[in-house]
Write a protein that holds these residues in place. Structure first.
Motif, short mmCIF file in Angstrom:
data_model
loop_
_atom_site.label_atom_id
_atom_site.label_comp_id
_atom_site.label_asym_id
_atom_site.label_seq_id
_atom_site.Cartn_x
_atom_site.Cartn_y
_atom_site.Cartn_z
N MET A 56 0.83 -1.16 0.17
CA MET A 56 -0.05 -0.20 -0.01
C MET A 56 0.89 1.22 -0.21
SD MET A 56 -3.34 0.67 2.27
CE MET A 56 -3.28 2.05 3.39
N GLU A 57 1.80 1.29 0.69
CA GLU A 57 2.82 2.52 0.90
C GLU A 57 3.38 2.60 -0.56
OE1 GLU A 57 3.01 -0.12 3.13
OE2 GLU A 57 2.47 0.63 5.00
N GLN A 58 3.85 1.74 -1.32
CA GLN A 58 4.41 1.74 -2.46
C GLN A 58 3.36 2.43 -3.52
OE1 GLN A 58 7.75 1.03 -3.37
NE2 GLN A 58 6.89 2.38 -5.18
N ASN A 59 2.15 2.13 -3.62
CA ASN A 59 0.90 2.87 -4.24
C ASN A 59 0.96 4.18 -4.05
OD1 ASN A 59 0.60 0.32 -5.69
ND2 ASN A 59 -1.27 0.03 -4.37
N VAL A 60 0.99 4.48 -2.57
CA VAL A 60 0.84 5.87 -2.08
C VAL A 60 2.43 6.66 -2.98
CG1 VAL A 60 1.02 7.67 -0.37
CG2 VAL A 60 -0.27 5.67 -0.30
N LEU A 61 3.46 6.09 -2.70
CA LEU A 61 4.46 6.80 -3.05
C LEU A 61 4.57 6.87 -4.70
CD1 LEU A 61 7.26 7.74 -2.61
CD2 LEU A 61 8.35 5.53 -2.78
N ASP A 62 4.23 5.64 -5.38
CA ASP A 62 3.99 5.78 -6.84
C ASP A 62 3.05 7.19 -7.19
OD1 ASP A 62 5.76 3.76 -6.86
OD2 ASP A 62 4.12 2.19 -7.37
N GLY A 63 2.06 7.26 -6.51
CA GLY A 63 1.00 8.11 -7.07
C GLY A 63 1.70 9.49 -6.69
N LEU A 64 2.54 9.78 -5.57
CA LEU A 64 3.15 11.22 -5.35
C LEU A 64 3.90 11.34 -6.27
CD1 LEU A 64 3.08 10.98 -1.48
CD2 LEU A 64 1.55 12.16 -2.81
N ASN A 65 4.69 10.35 -6.85
CA ASN A 65 5.65 10.41 -7.81
C ASN A 65 5.01 10.65 -9.10
OD1 ASN A 65 7.98 10.67 -6.16
ND2 ASN A 65 7.85 8.47 -5.97
N ASP A 66 3.99 10.40 -9.45
CA ASP A 66 3.26 10.41 -10.90
C ASP A 66 2.98 12.08 -11.08
OD1 ASP A 66 1.71 9.50 -12.95
OD2 ASP A 66 -0.07 10.19 -12.15
#
Length: 161
Positions: free
Chosen positions: A1-11
């Motif tokens: 889940m944390e990775q998804n949030v990080l990916d979203g913030l880097n998008d």
């Protein structure tokens, strides 16, 4: 889940959306609520807010035509904010400026699109305040008799309990 949030913030697309929402919050939402709830609030009745709502539409129109009030090198609360007062979160404003100038090439067109859609919603919301409408023809006595809270706080408080 944390990775998804990080990916979203880097998008980049997600960051542009965050930036646009932040600018709208700073320019429209916060100043609007300051005028509804703050010490400078003039109206005590939601039925008396027609002038404020018209000012919101006019300000959105200005920002659509001149998005540099929020995104340009000379952007400031003086012209960018509905009430011309200081940004509620200057750090958020400057973070958007930093990101917008370096990494977000579509932010201006996204901001304009967002503002146009927000204007449509405001116009639907305030249709009863329009000139020629029932509220514009009502006397001060009629408006006072039909008095309504400016916010839904009482219902929200009751729901919360």
């Amino acid at each position: 889940m944390e990775q998804n949030v990080l990916d979203g913030l880097n998008d980049p697309a997600t960051r542009q959306e965050f930036c646009v929402i932040t600018l709208y919050w700073l320019a429209i939402s916060v100043p609007y609520m300051r005028e509804i709830r703050g010490p400078q609030a003039k109206a005590n009745n939601v039925l008396e807010l027609g002038d404020l709502h018209c000012r919101v539409i006019k300000h959105i129109d200005v920002l659509i035509k001149e998005p540099e009030h929020l995104l340009g090198p000379d952007a400031s609360e003086t012209h960018g904010s509905l009430d011309g007062h200081g940004w509620e979160r200057p750090d958020a404003f400057y973070a958007v400026q930093r990101h917008a100038s370096q990494q977000l090439p579509q932010i201006q067109s996204l901001l304009i699109h967002f503002l146009k859609k927000a204007k449509e919603s405001w116009l639907r919301f305030m249709s009863e305040f329009e000139g020629g409408g029932a509220l514009s023809r009502a006397t001060p006595e009629q408006i006072e008799r039909a008095w309504m809270e400016k916010t839904n706080d009482l219902n929200e408080g009751a729901f919360g309990t």
